[in-house]
Design a protein around this motif. Structure first.
Motif, PDB file in Angstrom:
ATOM      1  N   LEU A 169       0.804  -1.226   0.000  1.00  0.00           N
ATOM      2  CA  LEU A 169       0.000   0.000   0.000  1.00  0.00           C
ATOM      3  C   LEU A 169       0.836   1.275   0.000  1.00  0.00           C
ATOM      4  N   TRP A 222       0.972   1.335  -8.202  1.00  0.00           N
ATOM      5  CA  TRP A 222      -0.090   0.431  -8.651  1.00  0.00           C
ATOM      6  C   TRP A 222      -0.491   0.705 -10.098  1.00  0.00           C
ATOM      7  N   ARG A 252       3.159  -5.249  -6.208  1.00  0.00           N
ATOM      8  CA  ARG A 252       2.371  -4.899  -5.032  1.00  0.00           C
ATOM      9  C   ARG A 252       1.246  -5.908  -4.797  1.00  0.00           C
TER      10      ARG A 252
END
Length: 258
Positions: A78, A85, A94
């Motif tokens: 995160l 992302w 991720r």
């Protein structure tokens, strides 16, 4: 101070992960070479610890370590540095961190349940059977198999490209430690790639209805023994012990980017 706490959690998590692989590899290698033991997966680690003196204490310590690793992986997914992302490479990395965090979180939760006497380390196959009974089940199992196959390829690539060395501050290692790191990394990541590849193959077979049972590392070891013999199974199991050694070295000298 906050960063130091995060790093301590990350390192504790790496040790816990190393313990899991050390026990899996050792028990399976012992079984392969007729020294006792048994073909093992993550659930077997919990059952093995529960049978030892002070079993609940050991399970509790392992659970805390696994929760630490879960925090580390989810935080990396995160908030970690590197590709985001929105980029393909970043998304894959991720997402992998996230899945890893969830897996070890579930394992830690199972260990904690065993400590309080409300759970056991089994149930993987029944879960797969439940998923397959749904209309979307085979598609989901194929997706998992594809992810595992991708993981297998990446593990082998990581072994022979030397990318695993990027996660360790090698400047802090002595010559002997560096040699041990490189040897353990190559052997360990290769063994992980082989096991992940076999698990992916077994998932594909089940999803396509061509027989066999899907499962984790224990099922992969069954396949290795049945197909190539106990000695090959034992060699791969020892490879997982080598991966545990790598994790222990990494825990001390990790290049942590939080």
């Amino acid at each position: 101070m906050i960063t130091n706490k995060k790093e301590k959690l990350a390192r504790a998590g790496m040790v816990a992960k190393g313990v899991v692989y050390a026990i899996i590899g050792t028990l399976t290698a012992m079984a392969a070479f007729n020294l006792g033991g048994s073909k093992s997966g993550s659930d077997s680690v919990l059952e093995f610890l529960a049978q030892q003196a002070f079993g609940n204490f050991l399970l509790g310590i392992l659970a805390l370590g696994l929760f630490s690793y879960t925090f580390y992986r989810i935080y990396e997914a995160l908030f970690g540095s590197g590709d985001s992302w929105s980029e393909t490479k970043g998304f894959v990395k991720r997402a992998g961190y996230l899945v890893s965090g969830v897996f070890y979180g579930v394992l830690g939760f199972t260990a904690a349940k065993m400590v309080v006497g409300s759970g056991s380390g089994s149930g993987g196959n029944s879960m797969i059977s439940t998923v397959l009974s749904k209309p979307y089940g085979p598609y989901l199992v194929v997706f998992v198999a594809l992810c595992l196959a991708g993981k297998a390829v990446f593990q082998v690539y990581k072994a022979y490209s030397g990318k695993f060395r990027e996660d360790v501050k090698e400047s802090n290692l002595g010559q002997k430690e560096r040699k041990a790191l490189i040897r353990a990394g190559k052997i360990g990541f290769t063994a992980r790639g082989i096991v992940s590849g076999i698990v992916a193959f077994l998932f594909f077979k089940v999803a396509l209805g061509t027989g066999g049972e899907a499962g984790g590392k224990a099922a992969a070891f069954d396949f290795l023994q049945d197909t190539f013999g106990a000695s090959v199974m034992g060699i791969v199991a020892l490879g997982l012990v080598a991966y545990a050694v790598f994790m222990f070295i990494q825990a001390k000298y990790a290049q942590i980017r939080l």
